[in-house]
Design an enzyme around this catalytic site. Structure first.
Site, mmCIF file in Angstrom:
data_model
loop_
_atom_site.group_PDB
_atom_site.id
_atom_site.type_symbol
_atom_site.label_atom_id
_atom_site.label_comp_id
_atom_site.label_asym_id
_atom_site.label_seq_id
_atom_site.Cartn_x
_atom_site.Cartn_y
_atom_site.Cartn_z
ATOM 1 N N HIS A 82 0.835 -1.199 0.000
ATOM 2 C CA HIS A 82 0.000 0.000 0.000
ATOM 3 C C HIS A 82 0.876 1.258 0.000
ATOM 4 O O HIS A 82 2.094 1.179 0.122
ATOM 5 C CB HIS A 82 -0.843 0.044 1.278
ATOM 6 C CG HIS A 82 -1.743 -1.109 1.470
ATOM 7 N ND1 HIS A 82 -3.069 -1.065 1.144
ATOM 8 C CD2 HIS A 82 -1.522 -2.352 1.976
ATOM 9 C CE1 HIS A 82 -3.637 -2.228 1.428
ATOM 10 N NE2 HIS A 82 -2.709 -3.025 1.936
ATOM 11 N N TYR A 110 -2.078 -2.030 8.974
ATOM 12 C CA TYR A 110 -0.885 -2.562 8.313
ATOM 13 C C TYR A 110 0.025 -3.238 9.334
ATOM 14 O O TYR A 110 0.146 -2.789 10.466
ATOM 15 C CB TYR A 110 -0.089 -1.444 7.637
ATOM 16 C CG TYR A 110 -0.904 -0.531 6.768
ATOM 17 C CD1 TYR A 110 -1.490 -0.994 5.596
ATOM 18 C CD2 TYR A 110 -1.089 0.799 7.120
ATOM 19 C CE1 TYR A 110 -2.247 -0.148 4.801
ATOM 20 C CE2 TYR A 110 -1.835 1.659 6.332
ATOM 21 C CZ TYR A 110 -2.419 1.177 5.167
ATOM 22 O OH TYR A 110 -3.164 2.010 4.384
ATOM 23 N N CYS A 160 -3.498 2.759 -5.262
ATOM 24 C CA CYS A 160 -2.407 2.568 -4.316
ATOM 25 C C CYS A 160 -1.632 1.278 -4.598
ATOM 26 O O CYS A 160 -2.254 0.259 -4.860
ATOM 27 C CB CYS A 160 -3.041 2.560 -2.934
ATOM 28 S SG CYS A 160 -2.187 1.803 -1.600
#
Length: 151
Positions: free
Chosen positions: A11, A40, A123
């Protein structure tokens, strides 16, 4: 639920290129969205430092509908990243692939997932083919359009 990683998704923070973003800041962004915290597992800073996010033993919250067994890695920036970030991504990807026996074709960009496409996300704004070529050959020519600054 047991988290048994079998894939990696890359990302971006969608922030100004070249500026760091702390794990605490991302954690707050995600809490503000109603999540339990940072989605994340790893954050790669412009200087190449890899910060731990969500514990690797917990399922991430970074790809709607596809978080199961999916490790989330985020690059700080929008579409251009430092060579240090790319090198750290290469090292981290290799370590994760070895540790969890992840196949090379199980590395994705966020934009490849159906939920991201539906949301109009691009992304991390890097072609997966170019990114994979760099990750497995260390050929910086493949990512030259996404490198911030000079090599």
């Amino acid at each position: 639920m047991i988290f048994n990683p079998s894939r990696i998704t890359i990302h971006c923070t969608d922030t100004k290129n070249g500026l760091p973003v702390s794990v605490e800041t991302i954690d707050q962004w995600h809490k503000d969205r109603g999540w339990t915290g940072i989605g994340y597992h790893f954050v790669i800073q412009p200087d190449g430092r890899i910060d731990d996010g969500r514990k690797i033993t917990k399922m991430g919250a970074h790809v709607e509908g596809a978080n199961e067994d999916n490790i989330g890695v985020v690059l700080c920036g929008r579409n251009k990243y430092t060579i240090e970030q790319f090198k750290s991504l290469r090292e981290l990807s290799g370590e994760l692939m070895d540790r969890f026996n992840i196949d090379p074709w199980e590395i994705y960009t966020h934009a490849q997932w159906a939920s991201a496409l539906k949301q109009g996300k691009t992304c991390p704004n890097i072609s997966i083919n170019r990114l994979l070529c760099f990750l497995f050959t260390d050929n910086t020519d493949t990512i030259k359009d996404n490198i911030l600054g000079d090599l």
